[in-house]
Design a protein around this motif. Structure first.
Motif, mmCIF file in Angstrom:
data_model
loop_
_atom_site.group_PDB
_atom_site.id
_atom_site.type_symbol
_atom_site.label_atom_id
_atom_site.label_comp_id
_atom_site.label_asym_id
_atom_site.label_seq_id
_atom_site.Cartn_x
_atom_site.Cartn_y
_atom_site.Cartn_z
ATOM 1 N N VAL A 5 30.100 31.485 38.595
ATOM 2 C CA VAL A 5 28.776 31.772 39.351
ATOM 3 C C VAL A 5 29.045 32.509 40.435
ATOM 4 O O VAL A 5 29.655 32.023 41.321
ATOM 5 C CB VAL A 5 28.110 30.385 39.459
ATOM 6 N N GLY A 6 28.645 33.624 40.437
ATOM 7 C CA GLY A 6 28.730 34.571 41.655
ATOM 8 C C GLY A 6 30.469 35.064 41.568
ATOM 9 O O GLY A 6 30.904 35.221 40.389
ATOM 10 N N THR A 7 31.092 34.957 42.452
ATOM 11 C CA THR A 7 32.363 35.734 42.663
ATOM 12 C C THR A 7 33.359 34.552 41.857
ATOM 13 O O THR A 7 33.131 33.601 42.061
ATOM 14 C CB THR A 7 32.823 35.681 44.145
ATOM 15 N N PRO A 8 34.118 35.067 41.059
ATOM 16 C CA PRO A 8 34.931 34.184 40.088
ATOM 17 C C PRO A 8 36.030 33.559 41.080
ATOM 18 O O PRO A 8 36.555 33.977 41.831
ATOM 19 C CB PRO A 8 35.630 35.229 39.000
ATOM 20 N N PHE A 13 39.304 29.472 35.520
ATOM 21 C CA PHE A 13 40.190 29.885 34.355
ATOM 22 C C PHE A 13 41.419 29.163 34.299
ATOM 23 O O PHE A 13 41.555 28.310 35.168
ATOM 24 C CB PHE A 13 40.641 31.395 34.855
ATOM 25 N N GLN A 14 42.110 29.091 33.155
ATOM 26 C CA GLN A 14 43.153 28.197 32.949
ATOM 27 C C GLN A 14 44.237 29.101 32.249
ATOM 28 O O GLN A 14 43.750 29.827 31.338
ATOM 29 C CB GLN A 14 42.829 27.127 31.814
ATOM 30 N N LEU A 15 45.427 28.942 32.542
ATOM 31 C CA LEU A 15 46.561 29.369 31.686
ATOM 32 C C LEU A 15 46.935 28.403 30.663
ATOM 33 O O LEU A 15 47.407 27.348 31.167
ATOM 34 C CB LEU A 15 47.632 29.867 32.635
ATOM 35 N N VAL A 16 46.760 28.897 29.274
ATOM 36 C CA VAL A 16 47.036 27.776 28.398
ATOM 37 C C VAL A 16 48.365 28.552 27.565
ATOM 38 O O VAL A 16 48.556 29.533 27.445
ATOM 39 C CB VAL A 16 45.881 27.957 27.417
ATOM 40 N N ARG A 17 49.172 27.285 27.199
ATOM 41 C CA ARG A 17 50.266 27.907 26.593
ATOM 42 C C ARG A 17 50.196 27.374 25.358
ATOM 43 O O ARG A 17 50.021 26.246 24.630
ATOM 44 C CB ARG A 17 51.672 27.355 27.139
ATOM 45 N N GLU A 18 50.628 28.199 24.039
ATOM 46 C CA GLU A 18 50.356 28.056 22.715
ATOM 47 C C GLU A 18 51.705 28.570 22.032
ATOM 48 O O GLU A 18 52.000 29.621 22.333
ATOM 49 C CB GLU A 18 49.145 28.484 22.001
ATOM 50 N N PRO A 39 36.062 45.935 35.522
ATOM 51 C CA PRO A 39 34.731 45.436 36.245
ATOM 52 C C PRO A 39 34.036 44.976 35.116
ATOM 53 O O PRO A 39 33.184 43.764 35.338
ATOM 54 C CB PRO A 39 34.326 46.630 36.915
ATOM 55 N N ALA A 40 33.974 45.612 33.903
ATOM 56 C CA ALA A 40 33.038 44.988 32.829
ATOM 57 C C ALA A 40 33.494 43.726 32.449
ATOM 58 O O ALA A 40 32.647 43.032 32.042
ATOM 59 C CB ALA A 40 33.346 46.129 31.790
ATOM 60 N N GLN A 41 34.710 43.011 32.615
ATOM 61 C CA GLN A 41 35.181 42.031 32.345
ATOM 62 C C GLN A 41 34.442 40.816 32.998
ATOM 63 O O GLN A 41 33.921 39.770 32.504
ATOM 64 C CB GLN A 41 36.472 41.494 32.231
ATOM 65 N N ARG A 42 33.957 41.300 33.988
ATOM 66 C CA ARG A 42 33.024 40.284 34.864
ATOM 67 C C ARG A 42 31.664 39.995 34.176
ATOM 68 O O ARG A 42 31.038 38.913 34.133
ATOM 69 C CB ARG A 42 32.856 40.711 36.468
ATOM 70 N N GLY A 43 31.206 41.127 33.745
ATOM 71 C CA GLY A 43 29.991 40.872 33.019
ATOM 72 C C GLY A 43 29.765 40.054 31.737
ATOM 73 O O GLY A 43 29.093 39.433 31.317
ATOM 74 N N TRP A 44 31.197 40.465 30.840
ATOM 75 C CA TRP A 44 31.376 39.627 29.722
ATOM 76 C C TRP A 44 31.549 38.382 30.005
ATOM 77 O O TRP A 44 31.228 37.410 28.912
ATOM 78 C CB TRP A 44 32.546 40.224 28.976
ATOM 79 N N MET A 45 31.922 37.880 31.271
ATOM 80 C CA MET A 45 31.787 36.306 31.399
ATOM 81 C C MET A 45 30.601 35.723 31.679
ATOM 82 O O MET A 45 30.426 34.391 31.604
ATOM 83 C CB MET A 45 32.777 36.189 32.766
ATOM 84 N N SER A 243 28.694 46.831 43.073
ATOM 85 C CA SER A 243 28.389 45.829 44.025
ATOM 86 C C SER A 243 27.609 44.592 43.719
ATOM 87 O O SER A 243 27.555 43.624 44.392
ATOM 88 C CB SER A 243 27.627 46.620 44.932
ATOM 89 N N GLU A 244 27.014 44.655 42.538
ATOM 90 C CA GLU A 244 25.979 43.368 42.158
ATOM 91 C C GLU A 244 26.709 42.672 40.975
ATOM 92 O O GLU A 244 25.990 41.932 40.453
ATOM 93 C CB GLU A 244 24.846 43.808 41.990
ATOM 94 N N TYR A 245 27.937 43.105 40.597
ATOM 95 C CA TYR A 245 28.427 42.246 39.347
ATOM 96 C C TYR A 245 28.809 40.745 39.828
ATOM 97 O O TYR A 245 28.654 39.903 38.736
ATOM 98 C CB TYR A 245 29.834 42.862 38.994
ATOM 99 N N ASN A 246 28.872 40.520 41.103
ATOM 100 C CA ASN A 246 28.937 39.137 41.135
ATOM 101 C C ASN A 246 27.927 38.281 41.867
ATOM 102 O O ASN A 246 28.066 37.213 42.591
ATOM 103 C CB ASN A 246 30.167 38.878 42.432
#
Ligand SMILES: NC(=O)c1ccc[n+]([C@@H]2O[C@H](COP(=O)([O-])OP(=O)(O)OC[C@H]3O[C@@H](n4cnc5c(N)ncnc54)[C@H](OP(=O)(O)O)[C@@H]3O)[C@@H](O)[C@H]2O)c1
Length: 328
Positions: A5-8, A13-18, A39-45, A243-246
């Motif tokens: 929500v807002g700035t990540p 996030f979690q680092l998962v080992r498999e 930057p687009a990844q922020r929108g995909w979240m 400037s507004e992704y977060n």
């Protein structure tokens, strides 16, 4: 893990080992070597309507990657092939039958990560965004925001190749120095700590006849200032609004009335629409690089466990060129 929500935050996030998966029937497993941080990844979240479905909670963060086929049950790909694909921030990706993957020729570039920068979506965004959406003419004035970044630095240089006068806006004196000295822009404006009026006055001084093409990567006060300096019949290529992704509350555009006053055109640009023309754009970009006309910088960070810190460089402005995570 949860949606930012807002700035990540790191805790989102979690680092998962498999265990390394097996290739599925008709598919393959790719060992990722370079991961694109965009930057687009922020929108995909966000769980919001977009040109792709939101990343499902618990899934790895979607990302374009360059890697090597580890194992394959797809007759079109063999172990050892270098490929570009839409995968995730992970060291091994399972590619299902029909998943977006293409073989790449790493022999024609100085390093494979070029398929994420110069001849990848970033370079092609600059190429098609300016040439197709912007329709530049020699002698016109181009203003690029986010100008020292991956897309922006290439847009400005392509503008120079097209015979334009090019002005860039970026954060900080060092980035502005690079715009002029390293990328050949005609003028650079540092927006940091300045009001819309101050930025607008600096644009007016650098472009007394107005801006014919505004290549917009940033939005907010920077874009508002640029809109006050449009020339008659200007074209605004709306490429990004970092400037507004977060921001949960989107700012929007405050000087929209200038579109009426200047009889301007705003064109939303999405690189995904140009996939059928990627080879054409990539060949022209490669030629300009070979001729020494185009400089493409990469900011290579290392290690999957560094992914969060690396990603946040996009929003602090620390990245110097296309941000890439190398999987060591
Ligand atoms: N439409 C498409 O198909 C498409 C494709 C690729 C990229 N894009 C867009 O293009 C833009 C640039 O992407 P990129 O990959 O080249 O990233 P980039 O420009 O290399 O990195 C992001 C830059 O944005 C600037 N920035 C961050 N927060 C800002 C803020 N609040 N206000 C002003 N500037 C800010 C920072 O530079 P400063 O230090 O100068 O602030 C930072 O270095 C993004 O908006 C992205 O979404 C669109």
């Amino acid at each position: 893990m949860k949606r930012p929500v807002g700035t990540p935050l790191r805790d989102d996030f979690q680092l998962v080992r498999e265990a390394v998966p097996d290739a599925p029937d008709g598919g393959m497993v790719v060992r990722n070597r370079f991961i694109s941080l965009d930057p687009a990844q922020r929108g995909w979240m966000d769980d919001a309507p977009s040109y792709m479905p939101p990343i499902a909670l618990g899934d790895p963060v979607r990302a374009t990657t360059v890697g090597v086929v580890e194992s394959s049950r797809n007759p079109d790909f063999r172990p050892g092939d270098w490929v570009l694909g839409l995968n995730a921030i992970e060291d091994f990706s399972v590619v299902l039958p029909g998943g977006f993957t293409s073989r790449i020729n790493v022999g024609i570039v100085d390093r494979p990560s070029r398929y994420l920068s110069a001849v990848g979506a970033v370079g092609l965004t600059a190429y098609f965004g300016l040439l197709d959406a912007g329709q530049p003419q020699p002698g016109e004035t181009l203003l690029v925001t986010g100008a020292a970044g991956a897309v922006g630095s290439m847009v400005g240089q392509i503008g120079k190749i097209m015979g334009m006068r090019v002005i860039g806006i970026a954060g900080g004196a060092e980035k502005c120095r690079r715009l002029v000295q390293d990328y050949g822009f005609d003028a650079a404006i540092d927006y940091k700590g300045k009001s819309q009026d101050d930025i607008a006055a600096e644009i007016a001084a650098a472009a007394p006849q107005g801006i014919d093409i505004l290549f917009e990567n940033v939005g907010g006060a920077v874009m508002d200032a640029a809109m006050l300096n449009l020339a008659l019949h200007a074209r605004v290529v709306l490429c990004g609004l970092i400037s507004e992704y977060n921001s949960a509350q989107k700012v929007g555009m405050r000087n929209l009335w200038q579109v009426i006053v200047k009889q301007a055109t705003i064109k939303g640009f999405l690189i995904a629409a140009y996939v059928p023309r990627f080879a054409e754009g990539g060949a022209r970009i490669a030629q300009w690089i070979a001729e020494g006309k185009l400089r493409v910088d990469e900011d290579v960070q290392h290690g999957l466990d560094n992914a969060y810190d690396a990603f946040m460089r996009l929003f602090s402005g620390e990245n110097t060129g296309k941000l890439v995570l190398e999987v060591d």
